[in-house]
Write an enzyme that holds these catalytic residues in place. Sequence first.
Site, PDB file in Angstrom:
ATOM      1  CE  LYS A   1      -4.001  -1.779   2.518  1.00  0.00           C
ATOM      2  NZ  LYS A   1      -4.874  -1.582   3.684  1.00  0.00           N
TER       3      LYS A   1
ATOM      4  CD  GLU B   1      -2.439  -3.157   6.475  1.00  0.00           C
ATOM      5  OE1 GLU B   1      -2.482  -2.129   7.125  1.00  0.00           O
ATOM      6  OE2 GLU B   1      -3.393  -3.579   5.777  1.00  0.00           O
TER       7      GLU B   1
ATOM      8  CE1 TYR C   1      -6.469  -7.792  -0.440  1.00  0.00           C
ATOM      9  CE2 TYR C   1      -6.685 -10.140  -0.924  1.00  0.00           C
ATOM     10  CZ  TYR C   1      -7.116  -8.837  -1.082  1.00  0.00           C
ATOM     11  OH  TYR C   1      -8.189  -8.565  -1.891  1.00  0.00           O
TER      12      TYR C   1
ATOM     13  CG  HIS D   1     -15.169  -0.238   4.076  1.00  0.00           C
ATOM     14  ND1 HIS D   1     -14.584   0.595   3.149  1.00  0.00           N
ATOM     15  CD2 HIS D   1     -15.317   0.524   5.182  1.00  0.00           C
ATOM     16  CE1 HIS D   1     -14.418   1.797   3.688  1.00  0.00           C
ATOM     17  NE2 HIS D   1     -14.860   1.774   4.908  1.00  0.00           N
TER      18      HIS D   1
ATOM     19  CD  GLU E   1     -12.100   4.160   5.398  1.00  0.00           C
ATOM     20  OE1 GLU E   1     -12.718   4.937   4.662  1.00  0.00           O
ATOM     21  OE2 GLU E   1     -11.114   3.486   4.998  1.00  0.00           O
TER      22      GLU E   1
ATOM     23  NE  ARG F   1     -14.042  12.123   3.331  1.00  0.00           N
ATOM     24  CZ  ARG F   1     -13.208  11.103   3.112  1.00  0.00           C
ATOM     25  NH1 ARG F   1     -11.908  11.262   3.291  1.00  0.00           N
ATOM     26  NH2 ARG F   1     -13.666   9.939   2.721  1.00  0.00           N
TER      27      ARG F   1
HETATM   28  C1  MV4 Z   1      -6.892  -4.068   2.441  1.00  0.00           C
HETATM   29  C2  MV4 Z   1      -7.648  -5.157   1.967  1.00  0.00           C
HETATM   30  C3  MV4 Z   1      -7.343  -6.404   2.424  1.00  0.00           C
HETATM   31  N1  MV4 Z   1      -6.330  -6.560   3.292  1.00  0.00           N
HETATM   32  N2  MV4 Z   1      -5.893  -4.281   3.308  1.00  0.00           N
HETATM   33  C4  MV4 Z   1      -8.860  -0.749  -0.362  1.00  0.00           C
HETATM   34  C5  MV4 Z   1      -8.843   0.729  -0.230  1.00  0.00           C
HETATM   35  C6  MV4 Z   1      -7.897   1.050   0.850  1.00  0.00           C
HETATM   36  N3  MV4 Z   1      -8.507   1.972   1.746  1.00  0.00           N
HETATM   37  C7  MV4 Z   1      -7.609  -0.232   1.531  1.00  0.00           C
HETATM   38  N4  MV4 Z   1      -8.243  -1.269   0.795  1.00  0.00           N
HETATM   39  C8  MV4 Z   1      -8.105  -2.571   1.144  1.00  0.00           C
HETATM   40  N5  MV4 Z   1      -7.132  -2.831   2.045  1.00  0.00           N
HETATM   41  C9  MV4 Z   1      -5.626  -5.512   3.707  1.00  0.00           C
HETATM   42  N6  MV4 Z   1      -4.609  -5.693   4.543  1.00  0.00           N
HETATM   43  C10 MV4 Z   1      -8.677  -4.911   1.066  1.00  0.00           C
HETATM   44  C11 MV4 Z   1      -8.893  -3.618   0.636  1.00  0.00           C
HETATM   45  C12 MV4 Z   1      -9.954  -3.469  -0.329  1.00  0.00           C
HETATM   46  C13 MV4 Z   1     -11.116  -2.794  -0.014  1.00  0.00           C
HETATM   47  C14 MV4 Z   1     -11.309  -2.211   1.214  1.00  0.00           C
HETATM   48  C15 MV4 Z   1     -12.475  -1.540   1.495  1.00  0.00           C
HETATM   49  C16 MV4 Z   1     -13.466  -1.458   0.546  1.00  0.00           C
HETATM   50  C17 MV4 Z   1     -13.292  -2.027  -0.676  1.00  0.00           C
HETATM   51  C18 MV4 Z   1     -12.129  -2.697  -0.973  1.00  0.00           C
HETATM   52  C19 MV4 Z   1     -11.970  -3.288  -2.226  1.00  0.00           C
HETATM   53  C20 MV4 Z   1     -10.808  -3.931  -2.535  1.00  0.00           C
HETATM   54  C21 MV4 Z   1      -9.798  -4.013  -1.586  1.00  0.00           C
END
Ligand code: MV4
Length: 465
Positions: free
Chosen positions: A164, A206, A208, A214, A281, A298
């Site tokens: 990330k 991180e 996964y 979410h 989040e 925000r």
């Molecule tokens: C993640 C994840 C799975 N594992 N981190 C997507 C946007 C960013 N804010 C972080 N995101 C994600 N981080 C770990 N360690 C999956 C996502 C992700 C996701 C998160 C929230 C809403 C939609 C998403 C769609 C794809 C991946």
Amino acid sequence: MPSGSRKFKKILIANRGEIACRIIWTCKEMGIRTVAVHSDVDRDSLHVRFADEAACIGPAPSAQSYLNIPAMISTAEIFNVDAIHPGYGFLAESSYFAEICEACNIKFIGPPAGVIRLMGDKVEARRAMKEAGLPILPGSPDPITSEEEARNLARQIGFPIIVKASAGGGGRGMRIVRSEDELGRALEGASTEAAAAFKDGTVYIERYVESPRHIEIQVLADEHGACIHLGERECSIQRRHQKLLEEAPSPVLSPELRNQMGDAAVAACKKLGYSSAGTVEFLLDTDNKFYFMEMNTRIQVEHPVTEMVTLADIVRNQIRIAEGEPLGYTQDDLMIVGHAIECRINAENPETFAPSPGLITAFNLPGGPGVRVDTYVYAGYRVPPFYDSMIAKVIVHARTRDLAIARMKRALEAMVVEGIKTTIPLHLKIMDDPKFRAGDISTSFMEYFLAQNGAKKNEVVATAR
Ligand code: MV4
């Protein structure tokens, strides 16, 4: 300024669209005068008409208008406002803008600039939230400096991992890595993308989580150390990191888990010295374990679902907190009643998601029990091609989730937007999806949904032949 003596007479809204209207509505209810700012092409937007005063601050491109800090500050000075509400997007999470406002003795309606900056750096945010007691996923405590370092960490964590961007958020500069041989390319790709998008190629890794949910907690904190949460929003239904619809409460959270996540978010915000409205989040995995992901400093697009189930006015709270007022109520005063769903209505082709700006030739809004619509458009309005494609939010509230789904269907069926394409037909189909109706959703939902709907269409063509 001593807290308590602050009282706003006039606020500048440094934004456009539905959120500018939303902020003006609450200002009117509070007896606060409003100043709208707009670009050349936004003269005919409702936010300009609803505000007491308005100023053109530049040409259509946001870099020269809604992101133009000198124009924003000089307008605030000329119109003699007490405070600026930044809305979401644009300057809302610019710690630099928040600092300039304070230096000019204009109250920035949001958290302290230092907290905005901290949360903007995802590596630092992870560290701070871990120290503040939030669970985080196993990963790098610091930015990655070499492929070798990343490889060693990845071996400890175990695959899959995710790379990330530290300056990222919202999905840009991210790479999922399923095996060691993909790692080098992923680091390179994420870093290059981040450098191009954010002028900062810093990345971290991180563990996964596959198909997580979410879930985000809405918090409100005053400038005197009080902090409460307003429950969660379920935001798993998104496509390419653009949320399509949100709901509150989440169909999967038990009261115990809600309290755990809420209390953890509140404790962390207190430790950070957070104030104003904010959102913590989380990713929720299939074992119902939750992990801190990001904090949004925000007001968010989807705040109305929380307003519906709590009866809170989040904008009003932001303004009162910025005036130096104490929250005035505690967690025990808060109740979550019924179920709310928000559908984002975008000026887009509902099949290809291609933008569909242009003249709205006919327009009708739904009404009746439990229906709220936040919009800045009307019949005869031309949706400009320069900004976000969201033209309206339809929010419904009902006693149960099933009743809210039924209510959303009849609201969307009554809504008329002609002349441009919108995502209304897509939302109608989602309301009928068996998995959606069962609350069986995750961040993978739209992939399943779009694949299934494409397949259905082909089947129909095949039978027709
Ligand atoms: C993640 C994840 C799975 N594992 N981190 C997507 C946007 C960013 N804010 C972080 N995101 C994600 N981080 C770990 N360690 C999956 C996502 C992700 C996701 C998160 C929230 C809403 C939609 C998403 C769609 C794809 C991946």
